[in-house]
Motif scaffolding. Sequence first.
Motif, PDB file in Angstrom:
ATOM      1  N   ARG A  25       0.810  -1.212   0.000  1.00 16.11           N
ATOM      2  CA  ARG A  25       0.000   0.000   0.000  1.00 16.11           C
ATOM      3  C   ARG A  25       0.846   1.265   0.000  1.00 16.11           C
ATOM      4  NH1 ARG A  25      -5.178  -1.135   3.985  1.00 16.11           N
ATOM      5  NH2 ARG A  25      -5.876  -3.064   2.979  1.00 16.11           N
ATOM      6  N   ASN A  26       2.128   1.109  -0.281  1.00 17.62           N
ATOM      7  CA  ASN A  26       3.035   2.244  -0.137  1.00 17.62           C
ATOM      8  C   ASN A  26       3.871   2.471  -1.391  1.00 17.62           C
ATOM      9  OD1 ASN A  26       2.922   0.652   2.733  1.00 17.62           O
ATOM     10  ND2 ASN A  26       2.805   2.870   2.975  1.00 17.62           N
ATOM     11  N   SER A  42       4.035   4.125  -7.441  1.00 10.51           N
ATOM     12  CA  SER A  42       2.991   4.321  -6.448  1.00 10.51           C
ATOM     13  C   SER A  42       2.320   3.011  -6.080  1.00 10.51           C
ATOM     14  CB  SER A  42       1.952   5.298  -6.979  1.00 10.51           C
ATOM     15  OG  SER A  42       1.284   4.716  -8.092  1.00 10.51           O
ATOM     16  N   ARG A  43       1.442   3.131  -5.115  1.00  5.61           N
ATOM     17  CA  ARG A  43       0.677   1.966  -4.685  1.00  5.61           C
ATOM     18  C   ARG A  43      -0.274   1.518  -5.794  1.00  5.61           C
ATOM     19  NH1 ARG A  43      -4.485   2.632  -0.667  1.00  5.61           N
ATOM     20  NH2 ARG A  43      -5.474   0.645  -1.146  1.00  5.61           N
ATOM     21  N   ASN A  50       1.864   7.002  -0.466  1.00  7.11           N
ATOM     22  CA  ASN A  50       1.569   5.930  -1.425  1.00  7.11           C
ATOM     23  C   ASN A  50       1.601   6.442  -2.859  1.00  7.11           C
ATOM     24  OD1 ASN A  50      -0.774   7.392  -1.663  1.00  7.11           O
ATOM     25  ND2 ASN A  50      -2.075   5.899  -0.644  1.00  7.11           N
TER      26      ASN A  50
END
Length: 124
Positions: A30-31, A51-52, A102
């Motif tokens: 998620r990061n 990105s996530r 994220n």
Amino acid sequence: VQLQASGGGSVQAGGSLKLSCAASGRTFSRNAMGWFRQVPGEEREFVAAISRSAPQTKYTDSVNGRFTISRDSAKNTWTLQMNSLKPEDTAAYYCAASSIVNWTSGRKRDYDYWGQGTLVTVSS
């Protein structure tokens, strides 16, 4: 939490290398994840981030079109495919992960987990 970078080495200009980073101890699905590089005596600089979601990517201008960052969230890994390498790409490359953002941040302060450097040497 540990980040383990691998894949560095020596290559001639125009060649390719693929760096990998594996995270253990927590998940970063998620990061944001990224790559930075540093030459002795200089500041560590941003190279690429992913990105996530989507996922979206961001690159520093000097590598745009030559480097590709990707991630496998299921395996908690990310890679940096480096093509058309130039002598000025010579540096220690560091993988990084963020528990803070994220999105595709290029700021060092947004990354709170770092791997050890892996050396990339490009000869002319």
